[in-house]
Design an enzyme around this catalytic site. Structure first.
Site, short mmCIF file in Angstrom:
data_model
loop_
_atom_site.label_atom_id
_atom_site.label_comp_id
_atom_site.label_asym_id
_atom_site.label_seq_id
_atom_site.Cartn_x
_atom_site.Cartn_y
_atom_site.Cartn_z
N HIS A 266 0.85 -1.20 0.00
CA HIS A 266 0.00 0.00 0.00
C HIS A 266 0.89 1.25 0.00
CE1 HIS A 266 -3.41 2.52 0.58
NE2 HIS A 266 -3.71 2.28 1.84
N HIS B 222 -2.65 -2.60 -9.53
CA HIS B 222 -3.59 -1.91 -8.64
C HIS B 222 -4.87 -2.71 -8.58
CE1 HIS B 222 -6.01 1.32 -6.90
NE2 HIS B 222 -4.87 1.89 -6.61
N ASP C 153 2.60 5.23 -6.98
CA ASP C 153 3.87 5.09 -6.24
C ASP C 153 5.06 4.90 -7.16
OD1 ASP C 153 1.75 3.39 -4.12
OD2 ASP C 153 2.88 5.15 -3.49
C1 SDX Z 1 -1.50 2.05 -3.46
O1 SDX Z 1 -6.24 0.71 -3.11
C2 SDX Z 1 -5.73 1.86 -3.43
O2 SDX Z 1 -6.38 2.74 -3.93
C3 SDX Z 1 -4.26 2.05 -3.08
C4 SDX Z 1 -3.64 3.35 -3.55
C5 SDX Z 1 -4.21 4.55 -2.82
O3 SDX Z 1 -4.12 5.66 -3.37
O4 SDX Z 1 -4.66 4.37 -1.64
O5 SDX Z 1 -3.81 3.52 -4.93
C6 SDX Z 1 -2.13 3.36 -3.25
O6 SDX Z 1 -1.42 1.28 -2.54
C7 SDX Z 1 -1.05 1.68 -4.86
C8 SDX Z 1 -0.50 0.22 -4.93
C9 SDX Z 1 0.92 0.22 -4.37
N1 SDX Z 1 1.43 -1.15 -4.25
C10 SDX Z 1 2.38 -1.62 -5.06
O7 SDX Z 1 2.84 -1.01 -6.02
C11 SDX Z 1 2.88 -3.01 -4.69
C12 SDX Z 1 2.96 -3.88 -5.94
N2 SDX Z 1 1.59 -4.13 -6.43
C13 SDX Z 1 0.95 -5.29 -5.91
O8 SDX Z 1 1.37 -5.95 -4.82
C14 SDX Z 1 -0.51 -5.45 -6.35
O9 SDX Z 1 -0.61 -5.06 -7.65
C15 SDX Z 1 -1.56 -4.74 -5.51
C16 SDX Z 1 -1.43 -5.11 -4.09
C17 SDX Z 1 -1.43 -3.26 -5.66
C18 SDX Z 1 -2.92 -5.19 -6.02
O10 SDX Z 1 -3.00 -6.53 -5.81
P1 SDX Z 1 -4.34 -7.36 -6.16
O11 SDX Z 1 -5.36 -6.50 -6.80
O12 SDX Z 1 -4.73 -8.12 -4.93
O13 SDX Z 1 -3.84 -8.30 -7.31
P2 SDX Z 1 -3.18 -9.68 -7.06
O14 SDX Z 1 -2.16 -9.56 -5.96
O15 SDX Z 1 -4.26 -10.69 -6.91
O16 SDX Z 1 -2.36 -9.92 -8.44
C19 SDX Z 1 -3.08 -10.31 -9.61
C20 SDX Z 1 -2.03 -10.93 -10.49
C21 SDX Z 1 -1.18 -11.99 -9.79
O17 SDX Z 1 -0.68 -12.86 -10.77
P3 SDX Z 1 -1.35 -14.34 -10.93
O18 SDX Z 1 -1.47 -14.92 -9.55
O19 SDX Z 1 -2.71 -14.02 -11.56
O20 SDX Z 1 -0.42 -15.08 -11.83
O21 SDX Z 1 -1.08 -9.94 -10.91
C22 SDX Z 1 0.21 -10.25 -10.38
C23 SDX Z 1 0.00 -11.24 -9.26
O22 SDX Z 1 1.13 -12.07 -9.09
N3 SDX Z 1 0.78 -8.98 -9.90
C24 SDX Z 1 2.02 -8.60 -10.09
C25 SDX Z 1 2.10 -7.32 -9.53
N4 SDX Z 1 0.92 -6.99 -9.00
C26 SDX Z 1 0.09 -8.04 -9.23
N5 SDX Z 1 3.08 -9.20 -10.71
C27 SDX Z 1 4.22 -8.49 -10.74
N6 SDX Z 1 4.38 -7.24 -10.22
C28 SDX Z 1 3.33 -6.64 -9.60
N7 SDX Z 1 3.47 -5.43 -9.10
#
Ligand code: SDX
Length: 429
Positions: free
Chosen positions: A269, A308, A364
């Protein structure tokens, strides 16, 4: 032609019974499922939704996101227009009150916040008690919670009490943030300067040294203000949901804000901007980017700043931050990490793994590169995120406590533990 009915007809094949549930605003009420039973004495149907991926927890009029298209609006105003033409305090007023302020309202709002930036001197003792290398976000979580002990009236209800706590929290977050930083580098605290703007005063409390009066660079002051605008709200994200959940028990807004800060601290997050910088530094050079992308695709780690829960398109905030970077670099000099970030984005947006999962840069991905160029240590990045988000947290807290449809947040569970069993004394185990 039968008229279309806003209902869902469900047939429970376990009993053959049929149910008709109303559909309202594209949703059904989870409680309407409880009538679906196999036996009269069973609990009724639950929804199971880890991470609340498909659960609307509230009705809200504060922030609108269309993740498929990449739209973000605060109270109906597009983020692009607010970032271009508004100020953080004006946006904070809009988010909390629902309308842009009149000139008189704006003047009064800015005056009130400007004159509540000081914190009780005893708070400094909390700061001084932290280890020299304490993470500023840990210090912020603790001192925001401690503020609740200085304002016992915050447990009260009523518009005036809420207003005062909202003003205090928006006003004091930058002071707590800057004091945490100054503690971490062993410098004495620089106190608020009421002659400066909200963003200018924060830069003053961060960077003032021997000069009698700190004068913020206007480009960096504006960049700071725009970054705060971009972080001000984002509907039911993890930390805002935490704020609502804590507020639902009638806890005071300081305690709720401490909880929201704690949720934001996580690297999935608000901790992501710090993780992005560490990732870019680990990659080290543009020619190592392809290798890093391959490792992410192999599941060795996640590309921080990508992906996201809601945006399945480019985060509109990321576009604005990327453009803002060049204005900042004109003053600070270019942060070489931007080249690595741009190459990472280019490769990822062409790669099937990211395209198929709709993984785009989020807010981010670029923000940390600007923060670092402005001189902030990486550990301050989530603190800067929190400073921007506090108006959003407070607006959602207030909306929640005033929502007569709401109740204390208390979800159910699917129990997977042991059936009843008898205690076995230690001597017999
Ligand atoms: C913020 O919610 C908000 O609005 C948050 C925010 C705000 O303003 O408050 O926008 C701020 O928190 C932005 C997000 C910051 N976080 C990151 O950048 C961390 C990296 N991103 C992830 O961990 C992830 O994308 C999330 C947590 C942001 C979202 O995760 P989800 O929606 O639960 O998606 P998921 O984990 O189920 O992933 C779906 C697929 C998976 O692959 P498969 O299992 O389908 O094979 O996408 C892949 C994940 O492995 N994946 C990624 C990835 N993010 C998801 N693979 C590589 N790199 C990534 N960053």
């Amino acid at each position: 032609m039968s008229e279309t009915r806003d209902t869902l007809t469900i047939t429970d094949n376990r009993t053959g019974r049929t149910y008709e549930l109303p559909v309202e605003d594209g949703s059904i009420r989870a409680m309407d499922l409880r009538q679906i039973k196999v036996a009269d004495d069973d609990f009724g149907l639950l929804t199971y939704d880890p991470g609340f991926k498909n659960t609307a927890s509230c009705r809200s009029s504060i922030c609108f996101i269309d993740g498929d298209v990449g739209i973000l609006r605060y109270r109906g105003y597009p983020i692009e227009q607010l970032a271009e033409s508004s100020s953080f305090l004006e946006v904070a007023y809009l988010i909390i009150h629902g309308e842009l302020p009149t000139p008189e309202q704006h003047e009064q709002w800015v005056y009130e916040i400007t004159h509540h930036t000081f914190i009780h001197e005893n708070i400094k003792q909390f700061m001084d008690g932290f280890h020299h290398d304490a993470h500023p976000m840990g210090m912020l979580v603790s001192t925001v919670g401690a503020l609740s002990t200085f304002y016992p009236e915050a447990k009260g209800t009523g518009a005036e009490t809420r207003h005062m706590q909202i003003v205090r929290l928006i006003a004091k977050f930058p002071t707590l943030a800057a004091f945490a930083y100054r503690h971490s580098i062993g410098m004495r605290y620089a106190y608020p300067d009421n002659d400066l703007s909200f963003a200018g005063n924060f830069l003053n409390m961060m960077w003032k040294t021997t000069e009698l009066k700190y004068e913020p660079d206007p480009v960096l002051e504006r960049a700071m203000d725009v970054l705060l605008i971009l972080h001000a709200d984002h509907e039911q994200n993890c930390s805002t949901t935490t704020m609502r959940v804590i507020g639902s028990s009638d806890a005071d807004p300081y305690s709720a804000s401490a909880g929201a800060c704690a949720a934001l601290y996580g690297r999935k997050h608000g901790g992501a901007n710090e993780a992005v910088l560490n990732m870019l530094q680990d990659i080290g050079s543009v020619d190592k980017v392809a290798e890093a992308v391959a490792a992410a695709k192999a599941g060795e780690y996640r590309l921080m700043g990508f992906g996201h829960r809601v945006y399945k398109n480019y985060d509109p905030r990321a576009k604005i931050v990327r453009e803002l970077a060049h204005e900042v670099f004109d003053i600070t000099g270019k942060n070489p990490l931007i080249d690595i970030a741009v190459e990472l984005e280019r490769i990822a947006l062409e790669d099937e793994y990211f395209v198929s999962r709709k993984l785009y840069p989020n807010v981010d991905f670029y923000s940390g590169i600007i923060y670092q160029a402005m001189g902030f240590p990486v550990s301050m990045f989530p603190v800067l995120f929190a400073m921007g988000r506090i108006p959003g947290w407070l607006a959602h807290w207030q909306e929640h406590v005033l929502d007569e449809e709401q109740a204390i947040s208390r979800p159910r569970q699917l129990y997977t533990g042991a059936d009843e069993r008898d205690y076995v004394p230690l001597s017999l185990r």
